[in-house]
Design a protein around this motif. Sequence first.
Motif, PDB file in Angstrom:
ATOM      1  N   ARG A 169      -0.377  -0.262   4.357  1.00  0.00           N
ATOM      2  CA  ARG A 169      -1.674   0.396   4.577  1.00  0.00           C
ATOM      3  C   ARG A 169      -1.841   0.913   6.006  1.00  0.00           C
TER       4      ARG A 169
ATOM      5  N   ASN B  34      -6.201   9.115   4.719  1.00  0.00           N
ATOM      6  CA  ASN B  34      -5.889   9.484   3.338  1.00  0.00           C
ATOM      7  C   ASN B  34      -4.728   8.626   2.855  1.00  0.00           C
ATOM      8  N   ILE B  35      -5.025   7.683   1.966  1.00  0.00           N
ATOM      9  CA  ILE B  35      -3.981   6.751   1.533  1.00  0.00           C
ATOM     10  C   ILE B  35      -2.911   7.427   0.684  1.00  0.00           C
TER      11      ILE B  35
ATOM     12  N   LEU C 171      -6.123  -7.261  -2.626  1.00  0.00           N
ATOM     13  CA  LEU C 171      -6.940  -6.099  -2.971  1.00  0.00           C
ATOM     14  C   LEU C 171      -7.930  -5.781  -1.853  1.00  0.00           C
ATOM     15  N   LYS C 172      -8.539  -6.816  -1.298  1.00  0.00           N
ATOM     16  CA  LYS C 172      -9.459  -6.588  -0.180  1.00  0.00           C
ATOM     17  C   LYS C 172      -8.701  -6.125   1.057  1.00  0.00           C
TER      18      LYS C 172
ATOM     19  N   PHE D 247      -6.005  -4.348   1.199  1.00  0.00           N
ATOM     20  CA  PHE D 247      -5.654  -2.935   1.048  1.00  0.00           C
ATOM     21  C   PHE D 247      -6.867  -2.046   1.329  1.00  0.00           C
ATOM     22  N   LYS D 248      -8.032  -2.500   0.911  1.00  0.00           N
ATOM     23  CA  LYS D 248      -9.250  -1.724   1.106  1.00  0.00           C
ATOM     24  C   LYS D 248      -9.734  -1.803   2.552  1.00  0.00           C
ATOM     25  N   LYS D 249      -9.572  -2.966   3.186  1.00  0.00           N
ATOM     26  CA  LYS D 249     -10.076  -3.170   4.549  1.00  0.00           C
ATOM     27  C   LYS D 249      -8.974  -3.817   5.394  1.00  0.00           C
TER      28      LYS D 249
ATOM     29  N   THR E 196      -8.861  -9.578   8.451  1.00  0.00           N
ATOM     30  CA  THR E 196      -8.618  -9.604   7.005  1.00  0.00           C
ATOM     31  C   THR E 196      -7.156  -9.895   6.711  1.00  0.00           C
TER      32      THR E 196
ATOM     33  N   SER F 282      -5.771 -12.952   4.577  1.00  0.00           N
ATOM     34  CA  SER F 282      -4.918 -12.790   3.389  1.00  0.00           C
ATOM     35  C   SER F 282      -3.605 -13.547   3.545  1.00  0.00           C
TER      36      SER F 282
END
Length: 506
Positions: free
Chosen positions: A209, A217-218, A337-338, A340-342, A347, A351
């Motif tokens: 990420r 833009n991922i 999942l979190k 990847f988003k943040k 974070t 994780s």
Amino acid sequence: MSEPYPSIAQCALVAACLKVLLFPAYLPLREWYFEHTSEWTLDYPPFFAYFEWVLAQVARLVDMSMLKVYNLEYDSWQTVYFQRSSVIVTELLLAYALQLYEIAGSSDTPRHVAQLTYLHLYSFVDSATTSKRAAHAAAISIILSPGLLIIDHIHFQYNGFLYGVLVLSLVLARSKSTLLASGLLFAGLLCLKHIYLYLAPAYFVFLLREYCLSPRNIFKIRFMNCLKLGGGIVAVFAAAFGPFAALGQIPQLLSRLFPFSRGLCHAYWAPNVWALYSFADRILIYLAPRLGLPLKTEALSSATRGLVGDTAFAVLPEITPRTCFILTLFFQVIPLLKLFKKPTWDTFIGSVTLCGYASFLFGWHVHEKAILLVIIPFTLIALKDRRHFGAFKPLAVAGHVSLFPLLFTPAEFPIKTVYTIFWLVLTLIVFDRLAPASSKPRVFFLDRFSTLYIAVSIPLIAYCSIFHSLIFGKSYEFLPLMFTSSYSAVGVVGSWLGFLVVYFGS
């Protein structure tokens, strides 16, 4: 801003002095993963074997006899002093990594300080001071960790060095300019000890990420970064495994690294979900006749549950490696999942911690020592706020109490007990004072659980270490181990659930 006292270097020196008080011909490469003269065979990846080879070049100057593989149970004073000294020296890497962590933790300054109002500047300085004190306290708690003292300096291993590599990699991940170095260093760590594979999913998602995909833009890939990271990782693994691949020994090497023939639980149950599962099975053995449950009599003799061979349950269904893998993967994917988003550093560390939790709680044949994979990363963010600290408390107690059975002689009892209790009391008091209030409400049920849980630890330690042998002698020897493991498992599971709430509620 005055420097905190004592410094990490001073604490490392004091710790080294304490550890010094605990002091009371090399094989050809082609034979490293085939040698089985001793029951303690090489079951670490090649970089650790290379590390031992380097140590052997110095050891031969101290006492050549310690390098003879067939010289089992050899323990000259030169050998003991050299081995323990090598642990202390290599552990300096951990002190260095923690020093960088402390600096990084207090260096997040705004670019335009001159534009701040006096009130905002005062608030910032106060916040920076608190942040530096928190980072300093976390670093000292790790460098003085009773877990590392028990495992490395009494039980004897090189975890301080290995965790130094891990912490250094985590600190390097804090800056975008050193992300590549962080990833390559972690790849090297995997080639030193493969247990760190437990944390690899968090590294994969974070580096993907933050380093391989565009932050805006991922769907836009940074091909040059992917090439550098991928090429570097391939080079690291080629350096480690290349010689053995050339000899056609990869299958033999992997059989040593992943011995799935061992049972679900270690001889002493690691404090995880399967310890509670095994404990429940032992209870159901006595309740089965009254409840009309079927009883597998052939499993009744499986008292150690996993020293060698398969683990057997008398009442509950058997657990397979596939079940462990699916549960571990499921509970790792959820926090990823979190991430990847943040993809922030906090974070990421959260994780990493939760990946360690999932692997420890649901993994196959987990060793109790693997709890440090959770404790050490968690310590780096335990003082983020009081909610994080609340989830950390039961883990700190459970994780260290669970290591007590590694030291079972009467002479070791006062060392492990006094030192661990002193460390726990001091750490929890200091952390309690430094942990800032959270912007979100705390879960007071978890606070009450932590208080009650910690209170139970003292009578449990007293019974398992002293009173059990006075009451029963040598009878029911596995009972204290079962109580310690089950008690610690409750704390680790409770801490995991609490941190899940904190992680997703932040």
